[in-house]
Scaffold this motif. Structure first.
Motif, PDB file in Angstrom:
ATOM      1  N   LYS A  64      43.233  14.562  87.553  1.00  0.00           N
ATOM      2  CA  LYS A  64      44.004  15.256  88.367  1.00  0.00           C
ATOM      3  C   LYS A  64      43.899  15.291  89.804  1.00  0.00           C
ATOM      4  O   LYS A  64      44.850  15.087  90.520  1.00  0.00           O
ATOM      5  N   LEU A  65      42.516  14.974  90.246  1.00  0.00           N
ATOM      6  CA  LEU A  65      42.338  14.915  91.739  1.00  0.00           C
ATOM      7  C   LEU A  65      42.882  13.606  92.293  1.00  0.00           C
ATOM      8  O   LEU A  65      43.338  13.432  93.349  1.00  0.00           O
ATOM      9  N   PHE A  66      42.937  12.482  91.602  1.00  0.00           N
ATOM     10  CA  PHE A  66      43.271  11.209  91.805  1.00  0.00           C
ATOM     11  C   PHE A  66      44.703  10.886  92.090  1.00  0.00           C
ATOM     12  O   PHE A  66      45.281  10.218  92.586  1.00  0.00           O
ATOM     13  N   GLU A  67      45.444  11.735  91.185  1.00  0.00           N
ATOM     14  CA  GLU A  67      47.017  11.761  91.507  1.00  0.00           C
ATOM     15  C   GLU A  67      47.535  12.943  92.369  1.00  0.00           C
ATOM     16  O   GLU A  67      48.840  12.811  92.788  1.00  0.00           O
ATOM     17  N   VAL A  68      46.743  13.832  93.241  1.00  0.00           N
ATOM     18  CA  VAL A  68      47.155  14.854  93.992  1.00  0.00           C
ATOM     19  C   VAL A  68      47.776  13.991  95.382  1.00  0.00           C
ATOM     20  O   VAL A  68      46.891  13.096  95.755  1.00  0.00           O
ATOM     21  N   ASN A  69      48.711  14.295  96.002  1.00  0.00           N
ATOM     22  CA  ASN A  69      49.037  13.742  97.170  1.00  0.00           C
ATOM     23  C   ASN A  69      48.553  14.901  98.267  1.00  0.00           C
ATOM     24  O   ASN A  69      48.969  16.154  98.301  1.00  0.00           O
ATOM     25  N   TRP A  70      47.424  14.476  99.034  1.00  0.00           N
ATOM     26  CA  TRP A  70      46.527  15.296  99.550  1.00  0.00           C
ATOM     27  C   TRP A  70      47.607  15.805 100.974  1.00  0.00           C
ATOM     28  O   TRP A  70      47.014  16.972 101.402  1.00  0.00           O
ATOM     29  N   ALA A  71      48.625  15.307 101.128  1.00  0.00           N
ATOM     30  CA  ALA A  71      49.402  15.780 102.393  1.00  0.00           C
ATOM     31  C   ALA A  71      49.852  17.290 101.907  1.00  0.00           C
ATOM     32  O   ALA A  71      50.276  18.143 102.568  1.00  0.00           O
ATOM     33  N   ASP A  72      50.134  17.522 100.552  1.00  0.00           N
ATOM     34  CA  ASP A  72      50.432  18.931  99.925  1.00  0.00           C
ATOM     35  C   ASP A  72      49.173  19.857  99.951  1.00  0.00           C
ATOM     36  O   ASP A  72      49.758  20.993  99.556  1.00  0.00           O
ATOM     37  N   TYR A  73      48.273  19.519 100.489  1.00  0.00           N
ATOM     38  CA  TYR A  73      46.954  20.270 100.282  1.00  0.00           C
ATOM     39  C   TYR A  73      46.224  20.604 101.843  1.00  0.00           C
ATOM     40  O   TYR A  73      45.450  20.939 101.756  1.00  0.00           O
ATOM     41  N   PHE A  74      47.055  20.354 102.688  1.00  0.00           N
ATOM     42  CA  PHE A  74      46.694  20.725 104.084  1.00  0.00           C
ATOM     43  C   PHE A  74      47.690  21.372 104.648  1.00  0.00           C
ATOM     44  O   PHE A  74      48.413  21.095 105.485  1.00  0.00           O
ATOM     45  N   PRO A  75      47.583  22.879 104.515  1.00  0.00           N
ATOM     46  CA  PRO A  75      46.773  23.648 103.709  1.00  0.00           C
ATOM     47  C   PRO A  75      47.426  23.702 102.281  1.00  0.00           C
ATOM     48  O   PRO A  75      48.497  23.357 101.944  1.00  0.00           O
ATOM     49  N   PRO A  76      46.668  23.918 101.329  1.00  0.00           N
ATOM     50  CA  PRO A  76      47.152  24.270  99.839  1.00  0.00           C
ATOM     51  C   PRO A  76      47.826  25.535  99.570  1.00  0.00           C
ATOM     52  O   PRO A  76      47.782  26.479 100.608  1.00  0.00           O
ATOM     53  N   LYS A  77      48.657  25.549  98.896  1.00  0.00           N
ATOM     54  CA  LYS A  77      49.492  26.622  98.335  1.00  0.00           C
ATOM     55  C   LYS A  77      48.847  27.485  97.720  1.00  0.00           C
ATOM     56  O   LYS A  77      47.862  26.911  96.757  1.00  0.00           O
ATOM     57  N   ARG A  78      48.661  28.934  97.824  1.00  0.00           N
ATOM     58  CA  ARG A  78      47.722  29.691  97.083  1.00  0.00           C
ATOM     59  C   ARG A  78      47.712  29.474  95.722  1.00  0.00           C
ATOM     60  O   ARG A  78      46.824  29.531  94.926  1.00  0.00           O
ATOM     61  N   GLU A  79      48.980  29.309  94.958  1.00  0.00           N
ATOM     62  CA  GLU A  79      49.268  29.390  93.589  1.00  0.00           C
ATOM     63  C   GLU A  79      48.612  28.062  92.985  1.00  0.00           C
ATOM     64  O   GLU A  79      48.454  27.947  91.839  1.00  0.00           O
ATOM     65  N   SER A  80      48.421  26.939  93.811  1.00  0.00           N
ATOM     66  CA  SER A  80      47.953  25.881  93.051  1.00  0.00           C
ATOM     67  C   SER A  80      46.382  25.426  93.874  1.00  0.00           C
ATOM     68  O   SER A  80      45.704  24.514  93.561  1.00  0.00           O
TER      69      SER A  80
END
Length: 155
Positions: free
Chosen positions: A131-147
């Motif tokens: 799961k971590l290796f497929e995450v696009n980190w641009a979408d997690y700065f900041p992360p959405k609360r629901e994810s």
């Protein structure tokens, strides 16, 4: 930033974990993955800061923090990481047994990127890493609360 596999080889991981069994499972799982990874393990949040002070050339690509550790817990360490100009944009993953809403909210508010309930065994660790290796980190700065919070279902 894209996903870690597309961006770095090897991926430099820094794990702050005080439980030796959890350190072993984490390390052993990484050895079984086909991805090239360099792992550095410290026993607490203070160890993260000590590694960074003692080795200016070491910049991890991802940091895993347990919440409950001696000396400096994961939340205190996260606050220091986000204040550090070199580390402030490094993905920080909370990896803990705590599912307390207070811990989840506090780590979210202090800039953690993901919050994982600690996997129990090898299979769940592999799912978590996939799961971590497929995450696009641009979408997690900041992360959405629901994810942000991911319980023991890592798919």
């Amino acid at each position: 930033m894209q996903n870690l596999i597309a961006t770095y080889s090897p991926i430099k991981i820094l794990l702050a974990e005080d439980d030796l069994d959890d350190q072993f499972i984490f390390s052993d799982t990484i050895k079984q993955l086909s991805t090239s990874i360099e792992l550095t393990i410290v026993n607490d949040g203070q160890g993260v800061l000590d590694v960074m002070r003692s080795n200016n050339n070491f910049i991890p690509h991802i940091i895993f923090l347990d919440v409950n550790m001696p000396k400096m817990n994961g939340i205190e360490c996260l606050i220091q990481i986000r204040r550090n100009k070199i580390l402030k944009n490094t993905p920080c993953i909370i990896l803990t047994t705590s599912t307390a809403p207070k811990d989840i909210e506090e780590t979210y508010n202090h800039g953690a990127n993901l919050y994982f309930e600690k996997p129990i065994g090898y299979t769940d660790f592999v799912k978590m890493f996939n799961k971590l290796f497929e995450v696009n980190w641009a979408d997690y700065f900041p992360p959405k609360r629901e994810s942000f919070f991911i319980a023991k279902t890592y798919q």
